[in-house]
Design an enzyme around this catalytic site. Structure first.
Site, mmCIF file in Angstrom:
data_model
loop_
_atom_site.group_PDB
_atom_site.id
_atom_site.type_symbol
_atom_site.label_atom_id
_atom_site.label_comp_id
_atom_site.label_asym_id
_atom_site.label_seq_id
_atom_site.Cartn_x
_atom_site.Cartn_y
_atom_site.Cartn_z
ATOM 1 N N ASN A 298 -13.090 -11.133 1.495
ATOM 2 C CA ASN A 298 -13.280 -11.462 2.903
ATOM 3 C C ASN A 298 -13.606 -12.954 3.048
ATOM 4 O OD1 ASN A 298 -13.562 -11.141 5.658
ATOM 5 N ND2 ASN A 298 -15.085 -9.499 5.517
ATOM 6 N N CYS B 178 -9.645 -16.278 10.421
ATOM 7 C CA CYS B 178 -9.397 -15.427 9.240
ATOM 8 C C CYS B 178 -7.921 -15.433 8.853
ATOM 9 C CB CYS B 178 -9.892 -14.014 9.471
ATOM 10 S SG CYS B 178 -9.180 -13.210 10.888
ATOM 11 N N GLN C 215 -15.589 -18.472 7.067
ATOM 12 C CA GLN C 215 -14.851 -19.000 8.231
ATOM 13 C C GLN C 215 -15.776 -19.494 9.352
ATOM 14 O OE1 GLN C 215 -13.231 -14.858 8.979
ATOM 15 N NE2 GLN C 215 -13.336 -15.547 11.094
ATOM 16 N N HIS D 39 -8.795 -7.943 12.090
ATOM 17 C CA HIS D 39 -9.246 -8.905 11.093
ATOM 18 C C HIS D 39 -8.246 -8.903 9.947
ATOM 19 C CE1 HIS D 39 -12.086 -11.371 9.004
ATOM 20 N NE2 HIS D 39 -12.374 -10.480 8.077
#
Ligand code: NAG
Ligand code: NAG
Ligand code: NAG
Ligand code: NAG
Ligand code: NAG
Length: 325
Positions: free
Chosen positions: A291, A137, A131, A270
């Protein structure tokens, strides 16, 4: 006097040696992660943070070696960043998320327990993305779920454009919610391929062209209330988005062991994609998460985090999505 001179000489030599050993480590780290700083001042500032991080990492890993901590950390590409800068690696979710828990998604009685699943083995997970310095995110996690769910249902894996959502959903690099992404895709009538609309991590003007859309899907979504429902959903239907409070040490996780902290940072949140779950030989249940911090982070971009302990309040932020054509 002679003795004194020899002593001072030896001391200076020792200091120079110590400093250069120390410096080598810093230089090596900079080289590995391609770090370049605009001025000497900037370099000293970064180096001071790096040193502080190094102390934390060494201390944490010492505790991990003793079995007091369940996971290990490293001096990765985030090692020279302040806590505030790391904040931009998260994305604060707006309040009121529990408002639309979809009742029908909960208390399923038709499920059979499956001990472990990993959707990566079924070739329905795109490569780990990055990102960059953008609070996006909520786009990466939501798009990641669309990619995987589409693949599971329609047997084709496409990497889709996060940049389209960034440019066109009206939020730019601001904090957001995965639902904003899904709403946007529904409204826009489709999403283009990553290859046709590449990620830059900067808010730019919207370049979406409907005729170049890769897929036209109808996304319905809702919240799940607990980790049991999450496991059943992941096992039977595919990846799901989860959110959680962050922890600065999470950004230094090196992929070894199962991440677990009792207290997490309440100011930072997150979101990531759960692509599976399993249990360690020692009996610790864990989620496998994808992630959006690049492949240099964690275990090639993935992490193992404790399951069934409401880690960092994750129970509050479980977002599932179903897609149809
Ligand atoms: C699920 O079941 C629990 C206990 O069996 C009950 O308290 C809860 O209200 C149920 N939730 C839904 C969404 O039906
Ligand atoms: C779960 O972990 C064990 C090793 O601990 C491994 O053998 C097994 O393949 C894993 N299951 C899945 C579905 O990945
Ligand atoms: C993103 O950029 C567009 C112009 O390209 C602008 O209209 C929009 O307001 C920006 N959005 C944010 C959240 O900054
Ligand atoms: C999208 O799917 C939902 C649930 O399957 C359905 O109720 C809705 O009518 C669909 N919307 C469109 C635009 O097809
Ligand atoms: C997570 O953050 C919320 C605030 O959004 C806070 O109330 C809660 O105590 C935090 N929980 C943990 C485990 O860090």
């Amino acid at each position: 006097v002679k003795m004194e001179r020899i002593f001072i000489f030896a001391l200076t030599l020792a200091m120079v040696l110590a400093m250069s050993i120390f410096d080598t480590e810093w230089q090596n780290w900079k080289a590995i992660y391609g770090k370049e700083y605009s001025s000497l001042q900037e370099e000293w500032f970064r180096r001071a943070i790096w040193e502080k991080t190094k102390k934390e990492v060494l201390e944490h890993n010492r505790l991990a070696d003793l079995g007091i901590k369940s996971y290990w950390t490293e001096l990765n590409h985030f090692a020279d960043m302040t806590s505030d800068e790391l904040m931009s690696k998260g994305c604060l979710l707006p309040p009121g998320l529990q408002e639309d828990i979809a009742e029908e998604f909960n208390n399923r009685t038709d499920v059979i327990k499956i001990p472990a699943i990993d959707w990566r083995n079924k070739h329905c997970v795109t490569p780990v993305k990055n990102q960059l310095s953008c609070n996006s995110c909520w786009i990466f996690a939501a798009v990641g779920v669309v990619e995987s769910r589409y693949c599971i249902q329609y047997k084709k894996l496409y990497s889709l454009s996060e940049q389209q959502v960034l440019d066109c959903a009206g939020k730019g690099c601001d904090f957001g919610n995965p639902k904003d992404t899904w709403n946007y895709i529904n409204k826009a009538g489709g999403i283009m391929k990553e290859d046709d609309y590449a990620y830059t991590g900067k808010n730019e003007s919207c370049r979406f062209i409907l005729s170049k859309s890769c897929m036209r899907v109808n996304i319905t979504y809702g919240d799940l209330a607990n980790e049991e429902d999450l496991a059943n959903e992941v096992a039977h239907h595919g990846p799901v988005v989860i959110g959680m409070n962050m922890s600065d040490l999470f950004s230094k996780y090196n992929g070894e062991g199962v991440f677990y902290e009792e207290e997490c940072n309440a100011e930072k949140k997150h979101v990531v994609v759960v692509v599976g779950y399993n249990t360690t030989e020692g009996g610790d249940d864990y989620w496998i998460i994808k992630n959006s911090w690049g492949t240099e982070w964690g275990n090639k971009g993935y992490a193992y985090i404790r399951r069934n302990v409401n880690l960092c309040d994750m129970k509050k932020y479980i977002f599932k999505a179903e897609i149809s054509k």
